[in-house]
Design an enzyme around this catalytic site. Structure first.
Site, PDB file in Angstrom:
ATOM      1  N   SER A 298     -73.603  34.816 -67.236  1.00  0.00           N
ATOM      2  CA  SER A 298     -73.928  35.513 -65.958  1.00  0.00           C
ATOM      3  C   SER A 298     -73.487  36.966 -66.148  1.00  0.00           C
ATOM      4  CB  SER A 298     -73.206  35.141 -64.856  1.00  0.00           C
ATOM      5  OG  SER A 298     -73.769  33.791 -64.338  1.00  0.00           O
TER       6      SER A 298
ATOM      7  N   LYS B 178     -75.991  39.529 -65.602  1.00  0.00           N
ATOM      8  CA  LYS B 178     -76.453  39.953 -64.109  1.00  0.00           C
ATOM      9  C   LYS B 178     -75.952  41.477 -64.267  1.00  0.00           C
ATOM     10  CE  LYS B 178     -76.056  35.762 -61.535  1.00  0.00           C
ATOM     11  NZ  LYS B 178     -75.819  34.611 -62.603  1.00  0.00           N
TER      12      LYS B 178
ATOM     13  N   SER C 208     -72.385  34.968 -57.740  1.00  0.00           N
ATOM     14  CA  SER C 208     -72.946  34.888 -59.080  1.00  0.00           C
ATOM     15  C   SER C 208     -74.182  34.068 -58.866  1.00  0.00           C
ATOM     16  CB  SER C 208     -72.291  34.128 -60.149  1.00  0.00           C
ATOM     17  OG  SER C 208     -72.732  34.540 -61.499  1.00  0.00           O
TER      18      SER C 208
END
Length: 396
Positions: free
Chosen positions: A95, A98, A153
């Site tokens: 993640s 991101k 997230s």
């Protein structure tokens, strides 16, 4: 034989005589160009394996218990890399990708804009994904969606924002273009949320570039530093009122490490743990990225250790590289090269390119190939023989 013919014949013989010397030393005529050495974005030392650090007098020793497969410590303002370990190693980013998603898409929408989520916008999310809890046919402010991205997230929040941006594939293409502009050459984007996908990789160096760029945006900086927030919930069937629920940032250092700004953590079964952290102390902002240590908790422990080291080492180490600057329109060459210092100018370890097996050259630099030299020799022999015949006939 006239004097003019005699002079011409002797010149032809002389020209033929020098051909063997030219053949023996073709470099004297046209030396082939040397291939340009390969460049490593950020400086040659960052392309080398193992720990890279150049301590000066009084520098602290790096932590000795680090298990991350890759890490980097840098100054966000100057771009100086204080120390690194396999910083260009390509690994799944989870993640932390991101960060690039936010840096790419966040500037496109007003934070106060309201978007009604369609059912298809939250379909196709990978099994086991982290979610903030978005429901179809409900309205959300853009700033709520971004809190879902940074705090929880939430892959569902990423998918909604990606559809607002024109769709998943459009967003992936935009992210890759943004990575290229930032000179993040280790990064291959396949999913906007960082979900494990074959071939999707980044590096500690690239993730640091994304974080540095993102932190220049005040909204990005606010979201990644937010510890908790209320998120819009479902509509109560009895009252018709819409509820809300609390969400908390999954960054385990936020609120615990002094001066931590945030940025982003990421963990998947296949990718392991990755963390990008930024902290400020005495007017200095440091960035630390740690990828794939021995355990989930160690990604935070080792980030904290490297931040401690970085603040103590500032001014006591010579930079081993630099964070690249964003390419301007039309630029083609890396701008983050650390070539100013002799300590940073050594080329990365690599074998020199083998000479081409073929005598032919495609780049036009070797203007006379081996076949060409044979042709020259043959032509010279014919001309020289003709000259001798002419000379003998004229003197007979």
């Amino acid at each position: 034989m006239t004097a003019r013919h005699r002079k011409l014949a002797h010149r032809l013989v002389a020209a033929t005589a020098v051909l063997p010397a030219l053949l023996a030393a073709p470099g004297a005529v046209a030396a082939p160009s040397e291939p340009a050495p390969s460049t490593v974005v950020g400086g040659a030392r960052l392309g080398q394996s193992g720990v890279q650090v150049s301590p000066l007098a009084g520098a602290p020793v790096l932590p000795g218990d680090l298990t991350g497969q890759s890490w980097i410590v840098s100054d966000a303002a100057t771009g100086d890399v204080l120390a690194a370990y396999n910083s260009h190693l390509q690994l799944p980013p989870a993640s932390t990708l991101k960060i690039l998603f936010a840096d790419t898409v966040l500037p496109k929408f007003d934070r106060n804009a309201v978007h009604k989520v369609a059912d298809e916008e939250i379909q196709g999310i990978g099994p086991g994904s982290s979610l903030v809890g978005i429901k179809e046919n409900l309205e959300y402010r853009v700033e709520d969606l971004w809190r879902g991205v940074f705090l929880s997230s939430g892959n569902d929040a990423v998918h909604v924002l990606a559809h607002m941006n024109g769709g998943i594939q459009r967003t992936v293409a935009d992210m890759q273009a943004r990575a290229d502009a930032l000179q993040a050459r280790d990064t291959k984007v396949i999913s906007p949320d960082g979900y494990d996908m074959d071939g999707q990789v980044s590096s500690a160096y690239d993730l640091t570039l994304f974080a540095r760029a993102g932190l220049r945006n005040p909204d990005f900086r606010t979201y990644c530093a937010t510890r908790s927030a209320m998120f819009p919930g479902a509509v109560d069937r009895n009252t018709g009122q819409r509820g809300s629920f609390g969400i908390a940032n999954t960054d385990r250092l936020l609120g615990k490490y002094p001066g931590l700004i945030g940025v982003k953590n990421g963990t998947t079964t296949n990718a392991g743990s990755t963390f990008v952290g930024a902290a400020e102390r005495n007017g200095r902002t440091l960035l630390v990225t740690v990828m794939h240590p021995a355990s989930y908790q160690k990604v935070y422990d080792e980030t904290a250790e490297l931040l401690d080291w970085g603040f103590s080492a500032a001014g006591k180490v010579q930079p081993v590289g630099r964070l690249a600057d964003e390419l301007s329109a039309g630029a083609a060459e890396p701008t983050g090269q650390a070539g100013e210092s002799s300590a940073l100018s050594e080329p990365p370890p690599q074998s020199p390119p083998a000479p081409a097996a073929s005598a032919a050259s495609d780049d036009g630099n070797d203007w006379i190939s081996a076949g060409g030299w044979l042709a020259v020799v043959a032509a010279g022999a014919v001309v020289g023989g003709w000259a001798l015949v002419v000379l003998r006939r004229r003197t007979a």
